[in-house]
Design a protein around this motif. Structure first.
Motif, mmCIF file in Angstrom:
data_model
loop_
_atom_site.group_PDB
_atom_site.id
_atom_site.type_symbol
_atom_site.label_atom_id
_atom_site.label_comp_id
_atom_site.label_asym_id
_atom_site.label_seq_id
_atom_site.Cartn_x
_atom_site.Cartn_y
_atom_site.Cartn_z
ATOM 1 N N ARG A 537 40.319 87.659 24.858
ATOM 2 C CA ARG A 537 41.577 88.219 24.383
ATOM 3 C C ARG A 537 42.631 88.206 25.492
ATOM 4 N N GLN A 538 42.182 88.056 26.721
ATOM 5 C CA GLN A 538 43.117 88.010 27.825
ATOM 6 C C GLN A 538 43.617 86.584 28.019
ATOM 7 N N GLY A 539 44.729 86.448 28.660
ATOM 8 C CA GLY A 539 45.288 85.125 28.826
ATOM 9 C C GLY A 539 46.236 85.051 29.989
ATOM 10 N N LEU A 540 47.323 84.293 29.806
ATOM 11 C CA LEU A 540 48.263 84.051 30.888
ATOM 12 C C LEU A 540 48.864 85.343 31.394
ATOM 13 N N GLU A 541 49.160 86.279 30.490
ATOM 14 C CA GLU A 541 49.790 87.535 30.912
ATOM 15 C C GLU A 541 48.915 88.282 31.913
ATOM 16 N N GLU A 542 47.636 88.455 31.546
ATOM 17 C CA GLU A 542 46.759 89.212 32.441
ATOM 18 C C GLU A 542 46.542 88.464 33.751
ATOM 19 N N LEU A 543 46.399 87.136 33.669
ATOM 20 C CA LEU A 543 46.206 86.361 34.882
ATOM 21 C C LEU A 543 47.409 86.489 35.810
ATOM 22 N N MET A 544 48.605 86.325 35.253
ATOM 23 C CA MET A 544 49.800 86.398 36.087
ATOM 24 C C MET A 544 50.008 87.820 36.611
ATOM 25 N N ASN A 545 49.655 88.795 35.785
ATOM 26 C CA ASN A 545 49.788 90.170 36.239
ATOM 27 C C ASN A 545 48.904 90.417 37.462
ATOM 28 N N GLU A 546 47.689 89.881 37.421
ATOM 29 C CA GLU A 546 46.789 90.067 38.557
ATOM 30 C C GLU A 546 47.292 89.314 39.783
ATOM 31 N N VAL A 547 47.782 88.106 39.581
ATOM 32 C CA VAL A 547 48.338 87.343 40.693
ATOM 33 C C VAL A 547 49.482 88.103 41.350
ATOM 34 N N VAL A 548 50.384 88.605 40.528
ATOM 35 C CA VAL A 548 51.564 89.296 41.047
ATOM 36 C C VAL A 548 51.178 90.578 41.762
ATOM 37 N N VAL A 549 50.273 91.353 41.148
ATOM 38 C CA VAL A 549 49.902 92.644 41.723
ATOM 39 C C VAL A 549 49.137 92.482 43.021
ATOM 40 N N ILE A 550 48.048 91.739 42.977
ATOM 41 C CA ILE A 550 47.137 91.707 44.107
ATOM 42 C C ILE A 550 47.716 90.936 45.284
ATOM 43 N N SER A 551 48.625 90.000 45.019
ATOM 44 C CA SER A 551 49.205 89.230 46.127
ATOM 45 C C SER A 551 50.046 90.115 47.029
ATOM 46 N N LYS A 552 50.488 91.252 46.536
ATOM 47 C CA LYS A 552 51.320 92.156 47.313
ATOM 48 C C LYS A 552 50.515 93.211 48.060
ATOM 49 N N LEU A 553 49.200 93.254 47.846
ATOM 50 C CA LEU A 553 48.395 94.350 48.361
ATOM 51 C C LEU A 553 47.442 93.886 49.452
ATOM 52 N N GLN A 554 47.233 94.730 50.463
ATOM 53 C CA GLN A 554 46.276 94.466 51.521
ATOM 54 C C GLN A 554 45.577 95.776 51.877
ATOM 55 N N HIS A 555 44.301 95.884 51.579
ATOM 56 C CA HIS A 555 43.538 97.082 51.917
ATOM 57 C C HIS A 555 42.067 96.718 51.957
ATOM 58 N N ARG A 556 41.314 97.341 52.849
ATOM 59 C CA ARG A 556 39.892 97.001 53.030
ATOM 60 C C ARG A 556 39.063 97.329 51.805
ATOM 61 N N ASN A 557 39.568 98.187 50.926
ATOM 62 C CA ASN A 557 38.816 98.546 49.722
ATOM 63 C C ASN A 557 39.379 97.918 48.461
ATOM 64 N N LEU A 558 40.172 96.844 48.638
ATOM 65 C CA LEU A 558 40.661 96.048 47.511
ATOM 66 C C LEU A 558 40.226 94.606 47.723
ATOM 67 N N VAL A 559 39.737 93.973 46.674
ATOM 68 C CA VAL A 559 39.321 92.586 46.802
ATOM 69 C C VAL A 559 40.553 91.693 46.946
ATOM 70 N N ARG A 560 40.416 90.623 47.699
ATOM 71 C CA ARG A 560 41.540 89.710 47.913
ATOM 72 C C ARG A 560 41.489 88.557 46.919
#
Length: 819
Positions: A537-560
């Motif tokens: 049920r997931q698609g481009l929206e969820e993928l792009m959302n994850e790309v946008v969100v996680i690319s901005k984050l850096q923390h030892r307890n977050l996956v890269r």
């Protein structure tokens, strides 16, 4: 006159009562049997201080109604049998009798006078023997005359329980080997498949056997503890190095129990509950399985796969090794060149490879050499394959194959494995050449990337891909601009080749987005590739959302996230590879639960909380995860947690309200807060609710959907225990230790604070971390949790719009159209 008659009547009644009690052991609680005082099925013996009871019993939950004669704790509410006499010859009704026979033996007979069990000792006449139940749990057949000689005792015939004062071990003179034996099943005390005792090695070790084949060993005794059991203290071992060794302990606050599955537990007597709590688990990790990795391979429970050939060796059968069958082990790459003392052979002799912090192999040979002479003695013996030196043991030597080696993090000793001199040199050169090769590969990759950037844009068209962001995010759930050149883009062919074209052998798992595969980039970097399933049920929206969100984050307890790929119908995300996979694989899998001890579980809870605090408060963006669950927590090499899967995350700008409403409820049933599942409102407190559920799952090893006593879910079960003052009882017995009972109870309390019905009652994540890390934190009273796992019908029925709901804990997407 009347007074005198009444006095005489009372005296007669007292005499009659005394006579009756004399004939009934239960009345006086006597602790012995004589020839003239047998005990029937309804009678029992009670030890002098009331610790143990002896008599007939039927195992708990048994449907066979068979009667056995045994010894059990008297003051513990739950039946805890520690010894059984007629384990393989039960009485089929209540007609059994235990008595002293005419030849002076203790015997068990049925109602037809058939002999079912006997002590089988040569004695004198029956009138000279008696049987007494001691407060230690030992049943003794004694000479009743003045010398009081012990003719037979249950401690010399142990069954499944190792009690204080009892001894296990070997006797070279009598050829005895006193071992524990398991029950066949939990409700059948007949002889089972497992035994446990000391092995008659040069250096005694505690072993567990299944049908006489070893399945676990403790490592040798170093004078203070077994080297493979550094955290289990209290044992005493005597050894004459002539084949006689004896193991005992004297602490009467616990006992050891061999269960029908071949696992040995330490059970501690709890004064608060008047019961037994499971303490140390003697066999605790997959690497504890005897010979798990075969000869010349080392096992580490913190690595995936756990088995690895030591340097200088390769798998005996590479295909089977790749399939996870490691038992055939490894073989030498370069044969040894033994430099004998007579000067035979030319060139340099063999050397040693040092392995640090090891559980040494089985069957060490005894040597009197000192620390300096130990390696020399090994080199001078062509059959010697390894040596080790421990100050508590001395010099240990091994010949032939090295079996059952295990790598420890904090304990263990150095093991020196003999390898050819050329192999040591080869290993050094391999490191240098390997480093040069990697450097060259990185340089080549950089050149390739430069060429790709100069290639025609029509080949990749990333601007088209990102220009669609405003179209696909109808609720503007990513309200900021993402620049394509800030994030790596991978070609589909590169990712396909790295995963062996998405081979089933490389599949790591399956989520709502689709399957995840292990891959290896041309430069050698290991990656995890998440590939969108067309059925998802997931698609481009969820993928792009994850790309946008996680690319901005850096923390030892977050996956890269390392990058993404969108080509044709393909949608892929590339992550850093987590060798230990996800948290749910450990806390819910009975075979892996043992790997996580309490300290590790506590560190995981704290790490998840710190990662969540970063999302909520410390990053440039304020992010609500909305799908926090055990399967979305990945574990790195050191079992540190990393929050993953940001496809459903919601990003807030600083000016936005901290509470939002959505028409599209997403997440996983069982982790969703009630206000979100039923009303569509979400905030930081929604993630806090999910965090609380994870805490309780980590502590208990049970899913929130798991039905407990009285048909309650996990939250209700934890709430009832907490109200009864038994919060620590929620802990999985596999890792429970009374030393951490207070800390476990505190974590249960914190978990319950997080899952309270009203969002305003829940703490924020910073308060959760403060409560976890403050030793004497004054925690507020918890209010009743939201038992939303029992509201499936009402949740669906509460919506006045069409809805779609997936109510499976393992699914990564639950979509409900909210109000």
């Amino acid at each position: 006159m009347v007074v005198l008659v009444n006095t005489r009547c009372r005296f007669v009644l007292l005499l009659l009562a005394a006579f009756s009690c004399f004939s009934l052991k239960l009345c006086l609680g006597e602790d012995s049997i004589t020839f003239s005082t047998p005990i029937k099925d309804s009678d029992t013996l009670l030890s002098k201080s009331g610790v143990f009871r002896f008599g007939f019993f039927t195992p708990v939950n048994s449907t066979a109604r068979l009667r056995y004669v045994g010894i059990w704790y008297d003051k513990i509410p739950v039946q805890t049998v520690v010894w059984v006499a007629n384990k393989d010859t039960p009485v089929k009704d209540t007609s059994g009798v235990v008595s002293i026979s005419e030849d002076g033996n203790l015997v068990v007979k049925d109602g037809r006078n058939r002999l079912l069990w006997s002590t089988n000792v040569t004695s004198t006449v029956a009138s000279n023997t008696l049987v007494q139940l001691m407060d230690t749990g030992n049943l003794r057949l004694q000479d009743s005359r003045s010398n009081g000689e012990t003719l037979w005792e249950s401690f010399k015939h142990p069954y499944n329980t190792f009690l204080p004062g009892m001894s296990l071990g070997t006797n070279n003179r009598t050829r005895e080997n006193l071992k524990l034996s398991s029950w066949r099943t939990y409700d059948d005390p007949s002889t089972g498949n497992y035994t446990a005792g000391l092995a008659p090695f040069a250096y005694p070790e505690l072993l567990i056997w299944k049908n006489n084949a070893p399945i676990w060993r403790s490592g040798p005794w170093n004078g203070q503890h077994f080297m493979g059991l550094p955290d289990v203290d209290g044992f005493n071992l005597t050894n004459d190095y002539q084949g006689t060794a004896s193991l005992s302990y004297s602490n009467d606050s616990f006992m050891y129990h061999l269960d029908p599955d071949g696992v040995m537990y330490q059970r501690r007597l709890s004064t608060s509950t008047r019961g037994l709590r499971i303490g140390a688990n003697i066999t605790s990790t997959a690497c504890d399985a005897y010979g798990e990795c075969g000869p010349f391979a080392s096992c580490s429970s913190r690595e995936v796969p756990p088995c690895n050939c030591v340097k200088g060796f390769v798998p005996r059968n590479q295909a089977e090794w790749n399939d996870g069958n490691w038992t055939k082990g490894c073989v030498r790459i370069v044969p040894l060149r033994c430099k004998s003392s007579n000067g035979g052979g030319r060139g340099k002799g063999d050397g040693f490879l040092k392995l640090q912090k090891m559980k040494v192999p089985v069957s060490a040979e005894r040597s009197l050499a000192n620390e300096q002479d130990c390696p020399k003695q090994c080199l001078e013996n062509c059959s010697c394959t390894a040596y080790a030196y421990d100050h508590g043991i001395g010099c240990m030597l091994w010949s032939g194959s090295l079996v059952d080696m295990q790598s420890f993090l904090a304990n263990g000793i150095d093991l020196y494995i003999r390898i050819a001199h050329s192999e040591k040199k080869h290993s050094y050169l391999a490191i240098v050449i390997g480093a040069a090769f990697v450097a060259a590969a990185f340089l080549l990759l950089a050149c390739q990337k430069f060429k790709k950037r100069s290639a025609p844009e029509s080949r990749r068209r990333p601007e088209l891909m990102f220009s669609r962001m405003e179209e696909v995010t109808s609720e503007n759930e990513s309200p900021y601009i993402f620049k394509p050149n800030e994030f790596p883009l991978f070609e589909f062919q590169v990712l396909a080749k790295s995963t062996d074209y998405f081979s089933h052998m490389n599949k790591l798992g399956q989520g709502g987005f689709g399957p995840v595969y292990k891959g290896k980039l041309p430069e050698g970097q290991e990656i995890a590739v998440k590939r969108l399933s067309r059925a998802s049920r997931q698609g481009l929206e969820e993928l792009m959302n994850e790309v946008v969100v996680i690319s901005k984050l850096q923390h030892r307890n977050l996956v890269r996230v390392l990058g993404c790929c969108i080509e044709g119908e393909e949608r892929l995300l590339v992550y850093e590879y987590m060798p230990n996979k996800s948290l749910d694989a450990y806390i819910f899998d009975p075979s892996k639960q043992k790997i996580l001890d309490w300290k590790t579980r506590f560190n995981i809870m704290e790490g998840i909380s710190r990662g969540l605090l970063y999302l909520h408060r410390d990053s440039r963006l304020k992010i609500i995860h909305r799908d926090l669950k055990a399967s979305n927590i990945l574990l790195d090499d050191n079992l540190n947690p990393k929050i993953s899967d940001f496809g459903l995350a919601r990003v807030f700008e600083a000016s936005e309200d901290e509470v939002a409403e959505t028409r599209r409820v997403v997440g996983t049933y069982g982790y969703m807060s009630p206000e979100y599942a039923m009303e569509g409102y979400f905030s930081e407190k929604s993630d806090v609710f999910s965090l609380g559920v994870i805490f309780l799952e980590i502590i208990s090893g049970r899913r929130n959907s798991h039905k407990e006593e009285n048909n309650h879910n996990l939250l209700a079960y934890a709430w009832n225990l907490w109200n009864d003052g038994e919060a620590a009882s929620l802990a999985n017995p596999i890792f429970f230790d009374e030393c951490f009972e207070k800390e476990i109870a505190k974590c249960v309390h914190i978990g319950l604070l997080c899952v309270q019905e009203l969002a305003n009652d829940r703490p924020n994540v910073s308060n959760v971390i403060w409560m976890l890390t403050t030793e004497n934190a004054n925690l507020p009273e918890a209010k009743q949790p939201a038992f939303i796992a029992r509201r499936e019908v009402s949740v669906a029925g509460s919506s006045d719009r069409s809805s779609q709901m997936v109510t499976i804990n393992d699914a990564s997407l639950t979509a409900v159209t909210g109000r």
